[in-house]
Write an enzyme that holds these catalytic residues in place. Structure first.
Site, PDB file in Angstrom:
ATOM      1  N   HIS A 101     -27.011 -17.227  24.764  1.00 14.37           N
ATOM      2  CA  HIS A 101     -28.499 -16.532  25.372  1.00 14.37           C
ATOM      3  C   HIS A 101     -29.803 -17.162  25.199  1.00 14.37           C
ATOM      4  CE1 HIS A 101     -25.866 -12.620  25.059  1.00 14.37           C
ATOM      5  NE2 HIS A 101     -25.722 -13.134  23.972  1.00 14.37           N
ATOM      6  N   ARG A 239     -31.813   3.450   6.041  1.00  8.91           N
ATOM      7  CA  ARG A 239     -32.715   4.700   5.876  1.00  8.91           C
ATOM      8  C   ARG A 239     -32.384   5.703   5.816  1.00  8.91           C
ATOM      9  NH1 ARG A 239     -35.564   6.706   3.378  1.00  8.91           N
ATOM     10  NH2 ARG A 239     -37.664   7.192   3.390  1.00  8.91           N
ATOM     11  N   CYS A 243     -32.103   8.697   3.051  1.00  5.30           N
ATOM     12  CA  CYS A 243     -32.756  10.082   3.190  1.00  5.30           C
ATOM     13  C   CYS A 243     -31.586  11.140   3.052  1.00  5.30           C
ATOM     14  CB  CYS A 243     -33.127  10.285   4.705  1.00  5.30           C
ATOM     15  SG  CYS A 243     -34.910  10.568   5.013  1.00  5.30           S
TER      16      CYS A 243
END
Lengths: 282, 151, 107
Positions: A101, A239, A243
């Site tokens: 890349h 995350r 939660c």
């Protein structure tokens, strides 16, 4: 008047003023090292809000300021670590990410704004973390990186950071992306856990209110991986799981179908917001 | 006055401070014994005067793990008008010591910013020592908030 | 410590100009107050000293205690009379020393 009454009651009872209080998102603009960041924009068709708002608008001035300066942002340490990994040979093929890349600033520009994408091989959406693993196992002769292990957050942050300032836009016409979006929407609105909360309970219905001292945002994901003042560089599925744990529910595995569907749907909910990776949050 | 959350918090804090002052009548420089001892170690026993040094910190920190603080003294940083060092204490931490900054004429200005950990809502204290040995102090209360359901 | 310290120093300045320097280094700053999953105290390991020197003369120093946040950040000023190199040093509890340098051209 309602706000005044609420405030009056809070004062009178001596309770924390946060009970039931509403604080508007701030009227402020964000530029990171000269790159303008869209933190507020018209919502796409079919969105529950008229306007999508970056979590940046819900933070205190000191936290907002750290985001403005890429030097002061501690998340940029991780981005630099990610750059080192990008150029590090991994696996039996003797390749690094850069072997194929080349310069990430060119080749990865836009990636952070357009993932998850449809992956025809697995017949599922693929996010940046899983795309890295796909390259590692199929092209580089290396092992896949486990969730949050060995530089996964750093490399993901580096790749997504190349799209800083670009608007989030998913292509839901590819493959079965639309049906994963539907599935993600179901996950978003499903109440779960002992607290019986859905994502929407906090980030849609109670958006703008205070949950104890925390100012509830729309729960946008345009800044992940995010540097949290609380815990450092934090990945999106970390995350999500945090939660869900807080609703006292069983946590789905990272990269499970449920969380991949949720990532697809929640990313769409932030359509038009700039990529902020690595955002700084509380 | 427009009643925003910050204004309301400010009022509550004001009211709370008033109550505490009324009941306990603590002197302005009151600090825990550990902090007081550290201040005296730094000043060589002299009681710091108010003024000259200023400490900037948020009124409300979003997370106690990373709280930005700036200390400064308005000084030419030349000749006799020179700040030797500024020490920072967090009065409510298990160990109040935070940092000691040492300056020189090449510092150009007596100013330093860093990020600190605060275990709870508390006073942050800065004490500056001038080249002539005089000592000054400033203090700010920083409210440390508790997050959502996770804390 | 894989990461390089990050430093921000202006490339040039006029003689006697007060410039701003910022530094950020990757470090856990393990405070010694925490316990591991088994309940055993995790030993303290912090950066305890930071120094900025210019051509051998100390410009700014900081003694750090465990209350400094992870990834210590400093912002401070400097005033130099001629071109030269700033040298930054961070000293770890374990004896490791991390260093960085930045030149400045004084016109």
């Amino acid at each position: 008047m309602k706000r005044l009454l609420i405030a009056g009651v809070a004062l009178a009872t001596g309770l924390a003023a946060t009970a039931g209080a509403i604080a508007d998102p701030v009227d402020d603009t964000l530029e990171i090292d000269g790159t303008p960041i869209v933190t507020r924009t018209a919502a796409p068709e079919g969105h529950p809000f008229d306007e999508v708002l970056s979590g940046w608008l819900f933070r205190e001035a000191e936290t907002r300021d750290v985001s403005r300066d890429s030097f002061e942002n501690p998340g940029m340490i991780a981005v630099e670590d990610g750059e080192t990994l990008w150029n590090t040979v991994m696996g039996s093929e003797g390749k690094s990410c850069a072997t194929c890349h080349d310069d990430a600033a060119v080749s990865m520009k836009g990636v952070g704004a357009s993932f998850p994408k449809w992956d025809a091989d697995s017949q599922k959406p693929i996010n940046v973390e899983l795309q890295i693993n796909k390259c590692l196992t199929e092209q580089m002769g290396a092992e896949a990186i486990g969730f949050n292990k060995k530089g996964q957050r750093e490399l993901t942050a580096y790749i997504k950071h190349q799209s800083l300032g670009m608007p989030v836009k998913l292509d839901l016409s590819e493959g079965e992306m639309q049906s994963w979006w539907d599935k993600g929407k179901d996950v978003y609105y499903a109440r779960t856990g002992q607290l019986n909360l859905a994502c929407a309970s906090c980030h849609e219905v109670a958006m703008g209110k205070m949950i104890r001292a925390d100012h509830l945002s729309q729960g946008q994901v345009n800044g992940f991986p995010t540097y949290r003042l609380k815990s450092g560089l934090t990945s999106l599925h970390q995350r999500f799981r945090g939660c869900i744990r807080d609703t006292r529910a069983e946590q789905p595995k990272a990269f499970s179908d449920d969380l991949m569907a949720l990532e697809t749907y929640v990313t769409w909910r932030g359509t038009g917001l700039s990529v902020e990776t690595p955002a700084v949050r509380q | 006055m427009k009643l925003t959350r910050r204004n309301v918090l400010g009022l509550s804090v004001g009211a709370a401070a008033f109550t505490i002052a009324g009941i306990q009548a603590r002197p302005a420089s009151a600090a825990t014994e550990a902090t007081q001892k550290s201040i005296m170690d730094f000043t060589g026993g002299a009681e710091p005067a108010a003024g000259k040094v200023s400490l900037t910190a948020p009124e409300i920190a979003e997370n106690g793990n990373t709280v930005p603080v700036t200390v400064s003294v308005d000084s030419a940083m030349e000749g006799d008008d020179l700040v030797a060092s500024i020490v920072v204490f967090a009065d409510g931490n298990p160990n109040p010591a935070v940092a000691t900054f040492h300056f020189s004429e090449m510092s150009g200005a007596a100013l330093a910013t860093t990020r600190i950990r605060l275990a709870k809502t508390q006073d942050v204290i800065a004490v500056a020592k001038m080249k002539d040995g005089s000592v000054f102090m400033d203090k700010k209360q920083v409210k440390v908030t508790i997050g959502g359901c996770g804390g | 410590m894989a990461s390089k310290p990050r430093i921000k120093v202006p490339k040039s300045a006029s003689a006697g100009e007060v410039i701003t320097i910022k530094t950020l280094i990757s470090h856990e700053m393990e405070s010694g107050q925490r316990k591991d999953k088994e309940g055993n105290p995790i030993p303290r390991r912090i950066i305890n000293k930071f120094t900025c020197a210019f051509e051998g003369a100390t410009v700014f120093e900081c003694d750090l205690d465990p209350a400094i946040s992870a990834n210590p950040y400093f912002e401070f000023n400097a005033k130099v009379a001629q071109s030269g190199t700033f040298k930054f040093t961070w000293v770890d509890d374990d004896g490791s020393v991390y260093e960085a340098e930045a030149p400045i051209e004084v016109k």
